[in-house]
Design a protein around this motif. Structure first.
Motif, short mmCIF file in Angstrom:
data_model
loop_
_atom_site.label_atom_id
_atom_site.label_comp_id
_atom_site.label_asym_id
_atom_site.label_seq_id
_atom_site.Cartn_x
_atom_site.Cartn_y
_atom_site.Cartn_z
N GLY A 79 0.81 -1.21 0.00
CA GLY A 79 0.00 0.00 0.00
C GLY A 79 0.85 1.25 0.00
N LEU A 80 1.94 1.24 0.77
CA LEU A 80 2.83 2.39 0.81
C LEU A 80 3.46 2.65 -0.57
CD1 LEU A 80 4.46 4.61 2.20
CD2 LEU A 80 6.11 2.85 2.90
N LEU A 81 3.95 1.59 -1.19
CA LEU A 81 4.56 1.73 -2.52
C LEU A 81 3.52 2.20 -3.53
CD1 LEU A 81 7.01 1.45 -4.34
CD2 LEU A 81 6.44 -0.97 -4.65
N GLY A 82 2.31 1.64 -3.43
CA GLY A 82 1.24 2.06 -4.33
C GLY A 82 0.89 3.51 -4.14
N PHE A 83 0.82 3.94 -2.90
CA PHE A 83 0.52 5.36 -2.63
C PHE A 83 1.60 6.26 -3.21
CE2 PHE A 83 1.74 8.83 0.27
CZ PHE A 83 0.74 9.72 -0.05
N LEU A 84 2.87 5.92 -2.97
CA LEU A 84 3.98 6.75 -3.45
C LEU A 84 3.99 6.85 -4.97
CD1 LEU A 84 6.84 5.62 -1.03
CD2 LEU A 84 5.57 7.76 -0.98
N LEU A 85 3.78 5.70 -5.64
CA LEU A 85 3.80 5.71 -7.10
C LEU A 85 2.58 6.42 -7.69
CD1 LEU A 85 5.11 2.12 -7.98
CD2 LEU A 85 6.31 4.29 -8.28
N SER A 86 1.42 6.17 -7.11
CA SER A 86 0.20 6.81 -7.64
C SER A 86 0.26 8.32 -7.42
CB SER A 86 -1.05 6.21 -6.99
OG SER A 86 -1.03 6.37 -5.58
N ALA A 87 0.73 8.76 -6.26
CA ALA A 87 0.85 10.19 -6.00
C ALA A 87 1.87 10.82 -6.95
CB ALA A 87 1.24 10.43 -4.55
N LEU A 140 6.34 7.25 -19.66
CA LEU A 140 6.78 6.91 -18.31
C LEU A 140 5.76 7.39 -17.28
CD1 LEU A 140 9.01 5.84 -16.43
CD2 LEU A 140 10.02 8.14 -16.46
N MET A 141 5.23 8.57 -17.49
CA MET A 141 4.22 9.12 -16.60
C MET A 141 3.01 8.18 -16.50
SD MET A 141 2.01 12.58 -17.22
CE MET A 141 1.21 11.82 -18.65
N GLY A 142 2.55 7.71 -17.66
CA GLY A 142 1.40 6.82 -17.69
C GLY A 142 1.68 5.50 -17.00
N LEU A 143 2.89 4.96 -17.18
CA LEU A 143 3.25 3.68 -16.56
C LEU A 143 3.36 3.80 -15.04
CD1 LEU A 143 5.93 2.38 -19.10
CD2 LEU A 143 3.57 1.59 -18.83
N VAL A 144 3.99 4.89 -14.57
CA VAL A 144 4.10 5.11 -13.12
C VAL A 144 2.71 5.29 -12.52
CG1 VAL A 144 4.90 6.73 -11.35
CG2 VAL A 144 6.41 6.10 -13.22
N PHE A 145 1.88 6.06 -13.18
CA PHE A 145 0.50 6.30 -12.76
C PHE A 145 -0.26 4.98 -12.62
CE2 PHE A 145 -3.93 7.21 -13.61
CZ PHE A 145 -4.18 8.44 -13.00
N ALA A 146 -0.21 4.17 -13.69
CA ALA A 146 -0.94 2.90 -13.70
C ALA A 146 -0.39 1.93 -12.66
CB ALA A 146 -0.88 2.27 -15.09
N ALA A 147 0.93 1.82 -12.56
CA ALA A 147 1.55 0.90 -11.60
C ALA A 147 1.17 1.26 -10.17
CB ALA A 147 3.06 0.91 -11.76
N GLY A 148 1.15 2.56 -9.87
CA GLY A 148 0.79 3.00 -8.53
C GLY A 148 -0.62 2.60 -8.15
N PHE A 149 -1.55 2.82 -9.05
CA PHE A 149 -2.95 2.50 -8.74
C PHE A 149 -3.20 0.99 -8.72
CE2 PHE A 149 -3.52 6.98 -9.67
CZ PHE A 149 -4.43 7.35 -8.67
N ILE A 150 -2.44 0.24 -9.51
CA ILE A 150 -2.55 -1.21 -9.45
C ILE A 150 -2.11 -1.72 -8.08
CG2 ILE A 150 -1.55 -3.37 -10.30
CD1 ILE A 150 -1.50 -2.09 -13.09
#
Length: 207
Positions: free
Chosen positions: A84-92, A137-147
């Motif tokens: 969850g922490l990694l997801g939050f950091l990447l999605s933010a 890259l922006m789209g991939l980071v965005f998607a990975a974070g929310f996943i």
């Protein structure tokens, strides 16, 4: 302000963010339809009346979004762990990167439309390798974070699973979708899930 009130106000902030995202996308659709050209070019879109206002709404949503995500993460941080922490950091981070792009679209693109229109036409900015690399890259980071965030919420069962599914799937479609209909569907599904989760916090119903 006590802990419970902070959680509730965090939920309300997430609802407001979702409304802003819908308003931004809806206004863009409205000005495109009003132009009478559904295949409008980027240059022509930027020159339309109302473009900068609707784009600024999107920028405001992106600025507030990391705070909203913090409001979704912080009350249940212990339950969703490192994933969850990694997801939050990447999605933010993904949303902040998107905000950088939205800043350009709001303030830089109208200047380009007036002084260097070739950059907004076919073969302009989007043909630049470095620009496209950051965009992808922006789209991939965005998607990975929310996943990752969605996986953490799903496992912890802190929100209804349908809300988590909408939140995750919608973000992925919006973040990496290339066609406008796909991104539109993604945004709508994303904010439905996101707003649902925010409403749960606002009503103090989180598990």
């Amino acid at each position: 302000m006590n802990y419970a009130k902070l959680i509730r106000w965090g939920g309300l902030l997430n609802i407001i963010i979702c409304i802003l995202f819908l308003l931004w996308w809806g206004l863009m659709a409205a000005i495109v339809v009003s132009s009478g050209n559904l295949n409008i070019t980027t240059l022509a879109l930027v020159r339309l009346k109302g473009y900068q206002v609707q784009s600024a709404i999107g920028l405001l949503a992106c600025v507030l979004a990391p705070l909203g995500l913090m409001g979704l993460y912080w009350p249940i941080a212990q339950k969703i762990g490192k994933v969850g922490l990694l997801g939050f950091l990447l999605s933010a981070t993904g949303v902040m990167l998107y905000g950088c792009m939205q800043y350009d679209e709001t303030f830089t693109w109208p200047i380009l439309a007036a002084q260097a229109p070739a950059l907004l036409e076919t073969g302009g900015l989007m043909s630049n390798a470095a620009y496209m690399f950051i965009f992808i890259l922006m789209g991939l980071v965005f998607a990975a974070g929310f996943i990752l965030l969605g996986i953490a919420y799903w496992r912890a069962r802190v929100f209804p699973r349908w809300s988590v599914l909408c939140f995750t799937l919608g973000a992925v479609l919006f973040g990496i979708g290339m066609a406008i209909p796909v991104r539109t569907l993604g945004l709508v599904v994303w904010v439905i899930g996101w707003g649902w989760m925010g409403n749960i916090l606002w009503r103090e119903k989180v598990a």
